[in-house]
Design an enzyme around this catalytic site. Structure first.
Site, mmCIF file in Angstrom:
data_model
loop_
_atom_site.group_PDB
_atom_site.id
_atom_site.type_symbol
_atom_site.label_atom_id
_atom_site.label_comp_id
_atom_site.label_asym_id
_atom_site.label_seq_id
_atom_site.Cartn_x
_atom_site.Cartn_y
_atom_site.Cartn_z
ATOM 1 N N THR A 1 -40.821 105.806 31.004
ATOM 2 C CA THR A 1 -42.283 105.752 31.014
ATOM 3 C C THR A 1 -42.800 104.394 31.450
ATOM 4 O OG1 THR A 1 -42.493 104.968 28.762
ATOM 5 C CG2 THR A 1 -42.353 107.336 29.065
ATOM 6 N N LEU A 2 -41.921 103.441 31.605
ATOM 7 C CA LEU A 2 -42.371 102.087 31.916
ATOM 8 C C LEU A 2 -42.358 101.793 33.403
ATOM 9 C CD1 LEU A 2 -40.708 100.191 28.958
ATOM 10 C CD2 LEU A 2 -43.027 101.044 29.135
#
Lengths: 264, 261
Positions: free
Chosen positions: A43-44
Protein backbone atom coordinates in the site's frame (compact mmCIF):
# COMPACT_ATOMS: atom_id res chain seq x y z
CA UNK A 1 -21.19 0.97 8.51
CA UNK A 2 -19.40 2.84 5.76
CA UNK A 3 -16.03 2.57 7.47
CA UNK A 4 -16.41 -1.19 7.74
CA UNK A 5 -16.93 -1.43 3.98
CA UNK A 6 -13.88 0.69 3.39
CA UNK A 7 -11.63 -1.50 5.51
CA UNK A 8 -12.75 -4.59 3.57
CA UNK A 9 -11.96 -2.93 0.28
CA UNK A 10 -8.58 -1.79 1.55
CA UNK A 11 -7.66 -5.33 2.47
CA UNK A 12 -8.40 -6.36 -1.11
CA UNK A 13 -6.27 -3.50 -2.38
CA UNK A 14 -3.43 -4.69 -0.17
CA UNK A 15 -2.86 -7.71 -2.36
CA UNK A 16 -2.47 -5.63 -5.51
CA UNK A 17 0.50 -6.23 -7.75
CA UNK A 18 3.71 -4.80 -6.41
CA UNK A 19 6.03 -3.33 -9.02
CA UNK A 20 8.30 -1.02 -7.10
CA UNK A 21 11.80 0.08 -7.95
CA UNK A 22 14.68 -2.35 -8.04
CA UNK A 23 15.64 -1.54 -4.45
CA UNK A 24 12.11 -2.32 -3.29
CA UNK A 25 12.14 -5.55 -5.28
CA UNK A 26 15.46 -6.46 -3.69
CA UNK A 27 14.08 -5.69 -0.22
CA UNK A 28 10.96 -7.73 -0.96
CA UNK A 29 13.03 -10.68 -2.14
CA UNK A 30 15.14 -10.48 0.99
CA UNK A 31 12.02 -10.59 3.09
CA UNK A 32 10.63 -13.47 1.06
CA UNK A 33 13.88 -15.33 1.57
CA UNK A 34 13.46 -14.88 5.33
CA UNK A 35 9.90 -16.16 5.05
CA UNK A 36 8.34 -12.74 5.79
CA UNK A 37 6.19 -11.10 3.11
CA UNK A 38 4.51 -8.04 4.51
CA UNK A 39 1.55 -7.32 2.26
CA UNK A 40 1.19 -3.92 3.90
CA UNK A 41 4.28 -2.78 1.97
CA UNK A 42 2.13 -2.90 -1.16
CA UNK A 43 0.00 0.00 0.00
CA UNK A 44 2.99 2.29 0.27
CA UNK A 45 3.61 2.58 -3.46
CA UNK A 46 1.21 3.68 -6.16
CA UNK A 47 1.05 1.57 -9.33
CA UNK A 48 -1.35 2.96 -11.93
CA UNK A 49 -1.36 6.71 -11.31
CA UNK A 50 -3.05 9.86 -12.50
CA UNK A 51 -1.23 13.16 -12.65
CA UNK A 52 -2.38 16.65 -11.67
CA UNK A 53 -5.90 17.86 -11.04
CA UNK A 54 -6.70 21.55 -11.23
CA UNK A 55 -9.55 23.60 -9.85
CA UNK A 56 -10.53 27.25 -9.67
CA UNK A 57 -13.44 29.29 -8.49
CA UNK A 58 -15.26 31.79 -10.70
CA UNK A 59 -18.20 34.14 -10.32
CA UNK A 60 -21.13 31.77 -10.02
CA UNK A 61 -19.39 28.42 -9.62
CA UNK A 62 -16.33 26.24 -9.78
CA UNK A 63 -14.44 24.58 -12.59
CA UNK A 64 -12.14 21.57 -12.19
CA UNK A 65 -10.21 19.51 -14.69
CA UNK A 66 -8.10 16.38 -14.84
CA UNK A 67 -6.45 14.67 -17.78
CA UNK A 68 -7.42 11.22 -19.01
CA UNK A 69 -4.17 9.35 -18.54
CA UNK A 70 -3.38 6.41 -16.29
CA UNK A 71 0.42 6.05 -16.07
CA UNK A 72 2.08 2.79 -15.15
CA UNK A 73 5.38 4.31 -14.12
CA UNK A 74 6.61 5.83 -17.36
CA UNK A 75 4.22 3.81 -19.53
CA UNK A 76 1.14 5.70 -20.70
CA UNK A 77 -1.01 2.67 -20.04
CA UNK A 78 -4.64 3.77 -20.17
CA UNK A 79 -5.59 6.88 -22.06
CA UNK A 80 -9.27 7.10 -21.26
CA UNK A 81 -9.40 7.12 -17.49
CA UNK A 82 -12.00 9.48 -16.03
CA UNK A 83 -10.57 10.96 -12.89
CA UNK A 84 -13.49 13.34 -12.35
CA UNK A 85 -16.72 11.93 -11.00
CA UNK A 86 -20.00 13.69 -10.45
CA UNK A 87 -21.69 12.76 -7.21
CA UNK A 88 -24.81 14.85 -7.47
CA UNK A 89 -25.93 18.17 -8.93
CA UNK A 90 -23.77 20.15 -6.55
CA UNK A 91 -20.61 18.07 -6.02
CA UNK A 92 -17.80 16.79 -8.21
CA UNK A 93 -14.71 14.98 -6.93
CA UNK A 94 -11.44 14.63 -8.83
CA UNK A 95 -8.52 12.45 -7.83
CA UNK A 96 -4.86 12.10 -8.65
CA UNK A 97 -2.49 9.40 -7.50
CA UNK A 98 -3.12 5.68 -7.38
CA UNK A 99 -6.15 4.91 -9.52
CA UNK A 100 -7.08 1.70 -7.71
CA UNK A 101 -7.41 3.66 -4.47
CA UNK A 102 -9.37 6.31 -6.35
CA UNK A 103 -11.83 3.72 -7.66
CA UNK A 104 -12.24 2.27 -4.17
CA UNK A 105 -13.15 5.67 -2.75
CA UNK A 106 -15.30 6.39 -5.79
CA UNK A 107 -17.33 3.22 -5.22
CA UNK A 108 -17.81 4.09 -1.55
CA UNK A 109 -18.91 7.64 -2.38
CA UNK A 110 -21.30 6.47 -5.08
CA UNK A 111 -22.78 3.93 -2.68
CA UNK A 112 -23.33 6.77 -0.21
CA UNK A 113 -25.12 8.78 -2.90
CA UNK A 114 -27.32 5.81 -3.81
CA UNK A 115 -28.24 5.46 -0.15
CA UNK A 116 -29.12 9.16 -0.09
CA UNK A 117 -31.39 8.69 -3.10
CA UNK A 118 -33.02 5.70 -1.47
CA UNK A 119 -33.76 7.70 1.67
CA UNK A 120 -35.45 10.18 -0.65
CA UNK A 121 -35.92 13.06 1.78
CA UNK A 122 -34.81 15.70 -0.70
CA UNK A 123 -31.43 16.31 0.92
CA UNK A 124 -28.31 15.95 -1.16
CA UNK A 125 -24.81 15.37 0.15
CA UNK A 126 -23.11 18.73 -0.19
CA UNK A 127 -19.42 19.30 -1.02
CA UNK A 128 -18.44 20.28 2.53
CA UNK A 129 -19.88 17.00 3.83
CA UNK A 130 -18.01 14.98 1.19
CA UNK A 131 -14.85 16.94 2.00
CA UNK A 132 -15.23 16.20 5.71
CA UNK A 133 -15.86 12.48 5.10
CA UNK A 134 -12.87 12.18 2.73
CA UNK A 135 -10.55 13.98 5.13
CA UNK A 136 -11.48 11.69 8.03
CA UNK A 137 -11.23 8.50 5.97
CA UNK A 138 -7.84 9.46 4.50
CA UNK A 139 -6.44 10.53 7.86
CA UNK A 140 -7.62 7.41 9.62
CA UNK A 141 -6.23 5.10 6.96
CA UNK A 142 -2.86 6.81 6.93
CA UNK A 143 -2.76 6.61 10.72
CA UNK A 144 -3.00 2.82 10.34
CA UNK A 145 -0.21 2.81 7.73
CA UNK A 146 -2.67 1.80 5.01
CA UNK A 147 -2.95 5.09 3.15
CA UNK A 148 -5.10 5.84 0.14
CA UNK A 149 -2.35 7.10 -2.14
CA UNK A 150 -4.41 9.94 -3.59
CA UNK A 151 -4.91 13.66 -3.61
CA UNK A 152 -8.57 14.60 -3.93
CA UNK A 153 -10.10 17.85 -5.08
CA UNK A 154 -13.70 18.38 -4.02
CA UNK A 155 -15.61 21.04 -5.92
CA UNK A 156 -19.17 22.22 -5.81
CA UNK A 157 -21.72 24.65 -4.55
CA UNK A 158 -22.26 24.75 -0.81
CA UNK A 159 -25.53 26.61 -0.15
CA UNK A 160 -25.12 28.52 -3.37
CA UNK A 161 -21.51 29.54 -2.69
CA UNK A 162 -18.56 28.11 -4.56
CA UNK A 163 -16.66 25.43 -2.63
CA UNK A 164 -13.24 24.10 -3.63
CA UNK A 165 -10.97 22.04 -1.44
CA UNK A 166 -7.92 19.81 -1.52
CA UNK A 167 -7.27 16.67 0.53
CA UNK A 168 -4.00 14.78 0.33
CA UNK A 169 -3.11 11.23 1.30
CA UNK A 170 -2.04 12.29 4.80
CA UNK A 171 -5.48 13.68 5.48
CA UNK A 172 -4.25 17.28 5.26
CA UNK A 173 -6.96 19.40 3.75
CA UNK A 174 -7.77 23.01 3.02
CA UNK A 175 -10.05 25.23 0.97
CA UNK A 176 -8.71 27.75 -1.49
CA UNK A 177 -9.90 29.72 -4.52
CA UNK A 178 -7.52 27.75 -6.73
CA UNK A 179 -6.10 24.32 -6.04
CA UNK A 180 -3.91 21.92 -7.93
CA UNK A 181 -2.36 18.59 -7.08
CA UNK A 182 0.84 16.98 -8.26
CA UNK A 183 2.83 18.80 -10.88
CA UNK A 184 0.02 21.27 -11.29
CA UNK A 185 1.12 22.87 -8.03
CA UNK A 186 4.37 23.98 -9.67
CA UNK A 187 3.19 24.53 -13.22
CA UNK A 188 -0.47 25.53 -13.14
CA UNK A 189 -0.90 27.22 -9.74
CA UNK A 190 1.28 30.25 -10.68
CA UNK A 191 -0.86 30.87 -13.76
CA UNK A 192 -4.14 30.42 -11.87
CA UNK A 193 -3.01 32.71 -9.07
CA UNK A 194 -1.82 35.34 -11.54
CA UNK A 195 -5.17 35.35 -13.34
CA UNK A 196 -7.22 35.43 -10.13
CA UNK A 197 -5.05 38.13 -8.53
CA UNK A 198 -5.35 40.18 -11.70
CA UNK A 199 -9.13 39.94 -11.57
CA UNK A 200 -9.18 40.64 -7.82
CA UNK A 201 -7.09 43.78 -8.38
CA UNK A 202 -9.98 45.21 -10.41
CA UNK A 203 -12.43 44.13 -7.72
CA UNK A 204 -14.05 41.21 -9.50
CA UNK A 205 -13.87 37.44 -9.83
CA UNK A 206 -13.13 35.50 -13.00
CA UNK A 207 -16.05 34.92 -15.34
CA UNK A 208 -16.99 31.41 -16.42
CA UNK A 209 -15.44 31.90 -19.87
CA UNK A 210 -12.21 33.18 -18.35
CA UNK A 211 -12.06 30.31 -15.87
CA UNK A 212 -12.58 27.67 -18.59
CA UNK A 213 -9.94 29.40 -20.75
CA UNK A 214 -7.59 29.44 -17.76
CA UNK A 215 -8.09 25.68 -17.32
CA UNK A 216 -7.33 25.16 -21.01
CA UNK A 217 -4.15 27.22 -20.73
CA UNK A 218 -3.02 25.37 -17.61
CA UNK A 219 -3.68 21.96 -19.17
CA UNK A 220 -1.70 23.04 -22.24
CA UNK A 221 1.26 24.07 -20.12
CA UNK A 222 1.02 20.82 -18.17
CA UNK A 223 1.02 18.88 -21.43
CA UNK A 224 4.20 20.76 -22.45
CA UNK A 225 6.06 20.32 -19.18
CA UNK A 226 4.71 17.34 -17.21
CA UNK A 227 6.26 14.17 -18.57
CA UNK A 228 3.32 12.05 -17.32
CA UNK A 229 0.49 14.10 -18.80
CA UNK A 230 -1.80 13.75 -21.78
CA UNK A 231 -3.39 16.08 -24.29
CA UNK A 232 -6.96 15.12 -23.51
CA UNK A 233 -8.71 16.17 -20.32
CA UNK A 234 -12.07 16.16 -18.60
CA UNK A 235 -13.42 19.48 -17.43
CA UNK A 236 -16.37 19.90 -15.06
CA UNK A 237 -18.18 23.19 -14.55
CA UNK A 238 -20.46 23.37 -11.50
CA UNK A 239 -22.97 26.20 -11.36
CA UNK A 240 -26.41 26.64 -9.86
CA UNK A 241 -27.73 25.11 -13.09
CA UNK A 242 -25.96 21.84 -12.30
CA UNK A 243 -22.84 19.98 -13.37
CA UNK A 244 -21.52 19.91 -16.93
CA UNK A 245 -18.67 17.53 -17.73
CA UNK A 246 -17.00 17.33 -21.11
CA UNK A 247 -13.82 15.96 -22.64
CA UNK A 248 -11.54 18.49 -24.36
CA UNK A 249 -8.40 18.16 -26.48
CA UNK A 250 -5.40 20.36 -25.70
CA UNK A 251 -4.41 22.56 -28.63
CA UNK A 252 -0.66 22.77 -28.42
CA UNK A 253 1.64 25.09 -30.30
CA UNK A 254 5.01 23.70 -31.36
CA UNK A 255 6.18 26.42 -33.75
CA UNK A 256 8.98 27.34 -31.34
CA UNK A 257 10.60 24.00 -32.21
CA UNK A 258 11.82 25.33 -35.57
CA UNK A 259 13.86 28.00 -33.81
CA UNK A 260 15.58 25.81 -31.26
CA UNK A 261 18.57 23.73 -32.31
CA UNK A 262 18.82 22.16 -28.92
CA UNK A 263 22.12 20.59 -27.99
CA UNK A 264 24.53 22.02 -30.52
CA UNK B 1 59.03 22.85 -10.74
CA UNK B 2 57.40 19.53 -10.22
CA UNK B 3 54.53 19.94 -12.68
CA UNK B 4 53.14 16.47 -12.06
CA UNK B 5 52.49 17.14 -8.39
CA UNK B 6 51.18 20.68 -8.73
CA UNK B 7 47.53 21.04 -7.79
CA UNK B 8 45.40 24.02 -8.67
CA UNK B 9 41.82 24.63 -7.79
CA UNK B 10 39.78 21.60 -6.77
CA UNK B 11 41.46 18.42 -5.69
CA UNK B 12 39.53 15.17 -5.89
CA UNK B 13 41.84 13.28 -3.52
CA UNK B 14 39.22 12.73 -0.85
CA UNK B 15 36.57 11.30 -3.17
CA UNK B 16 37.68 7.72 -2.55
CA UNK B 17 37.69 8.31 1.18
CA UNK B 18 34.23 9.84 0.97
CA UNK B 19 32.75 6.88 -0.88
CA UNK B 20 34.22 4.50 1.74
CA UNK B 21 32.74 6.62 4.53
CA UNK B 22 29.37 6.74 2.75
CA UNK B 23 29.40 2.93 2.51
CA UNK B 24 29.91 2.78 6.25
CA UNK B 25 26.87 4.98 6.73
CA UNK B 26 28.19 8.54 6.92
CA UNK B 27 25.65 10.80 5.27
CA UNK B 28 27.13 13.55 3.14
CA UNK B 29 26.14 17.16 3.75
CA UNK B 30 23.08 18.05 1.76
CA UNK B 31 23.64 20.14 -1.35
CA UNK B 32 23.18 23.76 -0.42
CA UNK B 33 20.94 25.14 -3.11
CA UNK B 34 20.24 28.83 -3.07
CA UNK B 35 16.77 29.37 -4.45
CA UNK B 36 16.36 31.69 -7.38
CA UNK B 37 14.28 32.49 -10.37
CA UNK B 38 16.32 33.49 -13.41
CA UNK B 39 14.87 33.85 -16.88
CA UNK B 40 15.97 34.78 -20.36
CA UNK B 41 13.87 35.69 -23.37
CA UNK B 42 14.76 36.32 -26.99
CA UNK B 43 12.72 38.97 -28.77
CA UNK B 44 12.85 40.63 -32.16
CA UNK B 45 15.81 42.92 -31.55
CA UNK B 46 17.72 41.21 -28.75
CA UNK B 47 17.58 39.43 -25.45
CA UNK B 48 16.08 40.21 -22.03
CA UNK B 49 17.53 38.57 -18.93
CA UNK B 50 15.69 38.70 -15.62
CA UNK B 51 16.34 37.61 -12.05
CA UNK B 52 14.93 37.94 -8.55
CA UNK B 53 17.03 39.36 -5.70
CA UNK B 54 16.81 36.86 -2.85
CA UNK B 55 19.82 34.94 -1.56
CA UNK B 56 19.04 32.11 0.86
CA UNK B 57 21.14 29.93 3.10
CA UNK B 58 18.98 26.98 4.10
CA UNK B 59 15.66 28.51 5.11
CA UNK B 60 17.05 31.91 6.01
CA UNK B 61 16.96 34.83 3.63
CA UNK B 62 20.53 36.07 3.73
CA UNK B 63 20.07 38.92 1.31
CA UNK B 64 16.95 40.70 0.10
CA UNK B 65 18.75 42.54 -2.62
CA UNK B 66 21.53 40.55 -4.18
CA UNK B 67 22.62 40.89 -7.77
CA UNK B 68 22.22 37.83 -9.94
CA UNK B 69 22.78 39.37 -13.35
CA UNK B 70 26.53 39.22 -13.88
CA UNK B 71 28.45 41.26 -16.40
CA UNK B 72 30.44 39.22 -18.89
CA UNK B 73 31.07 41.72 -21.68
CA UNK B 74 29.55 45.01 -22.88
CA UNK B 75 27.24 43.01 -25.12
CA UNK B 76 26.73 40.01 -22.85
CA UNK B 77 25.32 39.26 -19.42
CA UNK B 78 24.70 36.04 -17.56
CA UNK B 79 22.05 35.33 -14.98
CA UNK B 80 23.15 32.82 -12.37
CA UNK B 81 21.43 30.42 -10.01
CA UNK B 82 23.18 28.14 -7.56
CA UNK B 83 25.93 28.77 -5.05
CA UNK B 84 26.37 32.53 -4.85
CA UNK B 85 30.15 32.47 -4.39
CA UNK B 86 30.64 30.19 -7.38
CA UNK B 87 28.45 32.44 -9.52
CA UNK B 88 30.40 35.59 -8.72
CA UNK B 89 33.85 34.05 -9.09
CA UNK B 90 33.03 32.20 -12.30
CA UNK B 91 31.36 35.30 -13.71
CA UNK B 92 34.41 37.44 -12.97
CA UNK B 93 36.79 34.83 -14.33
CA UNK B 94 34.90 34.40 -17.58
CA UNK B 95 34.53 38.16 -17.98
CA UNK B 96 38.30 38.52 -17.66
CA UNK B 97 38.97 35.70 -20.10
CA UNK B 98 36.50 37.19 -22.57
CA UNK B 99 38.12 40.58 -22.30
CA UNK B 100 41.55 39.12 -22.98
CA UNK B 101 40.19 37.08 -25.85
CA UNK B 102 38.48 40.15 -27.27
CA UNK B 103 41.70 42.19 -27.07
CA UNK B 104 43.61 39.33 -28.64
CA UNK B 105 41.23 38.94 -31.57
CA UNK B 106 40.44 42.67 -31.85
CA UNK B 107 36.73 41.90 -32.06
CA UNK B 108 33.76 42.14 -29.69
CA UNK B 109 33.32 38.77 -27.98
CA UNK B 110 30.73 36.26 -29.10
CA UNK B 111 28.24 34.60 -26.78
CA UNK B 112 29.26 31.12 -27.94
CA UNK B 113 32.81 31.91 -26.78
CA UNK B 114 31.57 32.56 -23.26
CA UNK B 115 29.36 29.48 -23.51
CA UNK B 116 32.25 27.24 -24.56
CA UNK B 117 34.53 28.59 -21.84
CA UNK B 118 31.83 28.08 -19.20
CA UNK B 119 30.87 24.65 -20.45
CA UNK B 120 34.44 23.35 -20.43
CA UNK B 121 35.18 24.88 -17.02
CA UNK B 122 32.05 23.50 -15.37
CA UNK B 123 32.44 20.06 -16.95
CA UNK B 124 36.00 19.88 -15.66
CA UNK B 125 34.67 20.27 -12.10
CA UNK B 126 31.92 17.71 -12.62
CA UNK B 127 29.14 19.76 -11.06
CA UNK B 128 30.98 20.68 -7.87
CA UNK B 129 30.94 24.30 -8.96
CA UNK B 130 27.26 24.97 -8.44
CA UNK B 131 26.51 27.33 -11.30
CA UNK B 132 23.30 27.18 -13.28
CA UNK B 133 23.45 29.96 -15.82
CA UNK B 134 21.47 31.66 -18.49
CA UNK B 135 23.88 33.41 -20.86
CA UNK B 136 22.44 35.99 -23.21
CA UNK B 137 23.77 38.69 -25.47
CA UNK B 138 23.95 40.22 -28.86
CA UNK B 139 26.93 39.57 -31.09
CA UNK B 140 27.75 39.68 -34.77
CA UNK B 141 25.59 36.57 -35.35
CA UNK B 142 22.53 38.21 -33.80
CA UNK B 143 20.72 37.74 -30.47
CA UNK B 144 21.86 34.66 -28.56
CA UNK B 145 20.38 32.92 -25.53
CA UNK B 146 21.68 29.75 -23.90
CA UNK B 147 21.12 27.95 -20.64
CA UNK B 148 23.91 25.93 -19.05
CA UNK B 149 23.83 23.76 -15.95
CA UNK B 150 26.52 22.96 -13.39
CA UNK B 151 27.49 19.74 -15.14
CA UNK B 152 28.40 21.59 -18.31
CA UNK B 153 25.36 20.73 -20.42
CA UNK B 154 24.01 23.62 -22.46
CA UNK B 155 21.30 24.20 -24.98
CA UNK B 156 19.95 27.12 -26.94
CA UNK B 157 16.36 28.23 -26.64
CA UNK B 158 14.12 31.16 -27.39
CA UNK B 159 13.23 31.36 -23.69
CA UNK B 160 14.96 29.80 -20.71
CA UNK B 161 14.37 29.60 -16.97
CA UNK B 162 16.62 28.23 -14.22
CA UNK B 163 16.64 28.02 -10.44
CA UNK B 164 14.07 26.79 -7.93
CA UNK B 165 11.42 29.07 -9.42
CA UNK B 166 12.04 27.83 -12.94
CA UNK B 167 8.77 25.94 -13.23
CA UNK B 168 6.63 28.88 -12.18
CA UNK B 169 8.46 31.17 -14.61
CA UNK B 170 8.46 28.59 -17.41
CA UNK B 171 4.67 28.34 -17.33
CA UNK B 172 4.31 32.10 -17.84
CA UNK B 173 6.57 31.86 -20.87
CA UNK B 174 4.81 28.74 -22.20
CA UNK B 175 1.46 30.49 -21.90
CA UNK B 176 2.32 33.88 -23.40
CA UNK B 177 5.51 33.66 -25.45
CA UNK B 178 5.35 34.68 -29.09
CA UNK B 179 8.18 34.76 -31.59
CA UNK B 180 9.59 38.16 -32.58
CA UNK B 181 8.01 40.19 -29.78
CA UNK B 182 8.53 43.92 -29.43
CA UNK B 183 10.87 45.15 -26.70
CA UNK B 184 8.16 46.51 -24.40
CA UNK B 185 6.16 43.27 -24.56
CA UNK B 186 9.32 41.25 -24.01
CA UNK B 187 10.29 43.29 -20.95
CA UNK B 188 6.81 42.97 -19.47
CA UNK B 189 6.65 39.21 -20.09
CA UNK B 190 10.09 38.68 -18.54
CA UNK B 191 9.09 40.69 -15.47
CA UNK B 192 5.85 38.65 -15.23
CA UNK B 193 7.81 35.41 -15.36
CA UNK B 194 10.18 36.48 -12.57
CA UNK B 195 7.17 37.73 -10.59
CA UNK B 196 5.55 34.30 -10.91
CA UNK B 197 8.73 32.80 -9.48
CA UNK B 198 8.86 35.32 -6.63
CA UNK B 199 5.21 34.82 -5.69
CA UNK B 200 5.04 31.03 -6.00
CA UNK B 201 8.51 29.84 -4.99
CA UNK B 202 9.87 30.21 -1.48
CA UNK B 203 13.46 30.36 -2.62
CA UNK B 204 12.83 33.47 -4.70
CA UNK B 205 11.87 36.91 -3.54
CA UNK B 206 12.63 40.60 -3.53
CA UNK B 207 12.42 42.68 -6.64
CA UNK B 208 12.78 41.99 -10.34
CA UNK B 209 16.06 42.96 -11.99
CA UNK B 210 16.21 43.02 -15.76
CA UNK B 211 18.90 43.46 -18.37
CA UNK B 212 17.96 44.26 -21.96
CA UNK B 213 20.67 43.63 -24.56
CA UNK B 214 20.20 44.82 -28.09
CA UNK B 215 22.51 45.57 -30.97
CA UNK B 216 23.02 49.19 -29.98
CA UNK B 217 23.04 49.12 -26.22
CA UNK B 218 22.84 47.12 -23.02
CA UNK B 219 20.44 48.48 -20.46
CA UNK B 220 20.45 47.26 -16.85
CA UNK B 221 17.00 47.88 -15.32
CA UNK B 222 17.68 47.67 -11.61
CA UNK B 223 14.60 47.05 -9.41
CA UNK B 224 12.36 47.12 -12.45
CA UNK B 225 9.36 45.89 -10.49
CA UNK B 226 8.78 45.59 -6.75
CA UNK B 227 6.45 42.67 -6.07
CA UNK B 228 5.49 43.42 -2.50
CA UNK B 229 6.84 46.28 -0.50
CA UNK B 230 7.03 46.17 3.27
CA UNK B 231 5.19 49.44 3.69
CA UNK B 232 6.04 52.32 6.02
CA UNK B 233 6.63 51.53 9.65
CA UNK B 234 3.45 52.25 11.60
CA UNK B 235 4.78 52.93 15.08
CA UNK B 236 7.15 55.71 15.98
CA UNK B 237 9.59 54.45 18.61
CA UNK B 238 12.02 57.38 18.68
CA UNK B 239 12.43 58.82 22.12
CA UNK B 240 11.86 62.56 22.05
CA UNK B 241 14.17 64.80 24.04
CA UNK B 242 12.56 65.67 27.39
CA UNK B 243 10.92 62.27 27.81
CA UNK B 244 13.06 61.64 30.85
CA UNK B 245 12.92 64.63 33.19
CA UNK B 246 16.26 65.87 34.50
CA UNK B 247 16.18 66.38 38.28
CA UNK B 248 19.82 67.20 39.04
CA UNK B 249 23.20 66.93 37.34
CA UNK B 250 26.69 66.48 38.72
CA UNK B 251 29.90 66.51 36.67
CA UNK B 252 32.82 64.42 37.98
CA UNK B 253 36.20 64.68 36.30
CA UNK B 254 37.79 61.25 35.88
CA UNK B 255 41.54 61.26 35.50
CA UNK B 256 42.83 58.07 33.94
CA UNK B 257 46.41 57.11 34.65
CA UNK B 258 48.11 55.91 31.50
CA UNK B 259 50.08 52.73 32.07
CA UNK B 260 53.64 52.91 30.86
CA UNK B 261 55.18 49.83 29.33
Amino acid sequence: PVLVIISQEVSIAMFALDLGSSTNAAAAMKKAACGVTDARQHTLQPTLTGTSTLGCVFDGGVVISADKLGSYGSLAKTRNITRLFKLNDCTVVAASGDLADMQCIQRALEEMIINDTCVGDGHVRKPAAVHGWLTRVLYNCRSKFKPFWNTFVVAGLQDGKAFLSYIDKLGMSFSAPSVSSGFGAYLAQPLMREAMDGAAATGRQLTRTEAVALMAQCQRVLYYRDARSFDKYDIAVITSAGVEIETVDVDSNWEVADYVKGYI
Amino acid sequence: MDVDNMYEGFSFENCLRNTRLAEKGLKAKPYNKTGTTIVGLMFKDGVVLGADTRATGGSTVLSKDCEKLHYLAPNMYCAGAGTAADMVMVGNMIAGQLNLHSLNTDRPPRVVTALTMLSHYLYKYQGYIGCHLIVGGWDITGPQLYSIDSLGHYNDDVYATMGSGMMAAKTVFDARFKLDMEMDDAIKLTADAVAAGILNDMGSGGTVNLCVITKDKTEYLDHYRTICSKGPRQGDYTVKPGTTSLISSDVIQVVSEAMET
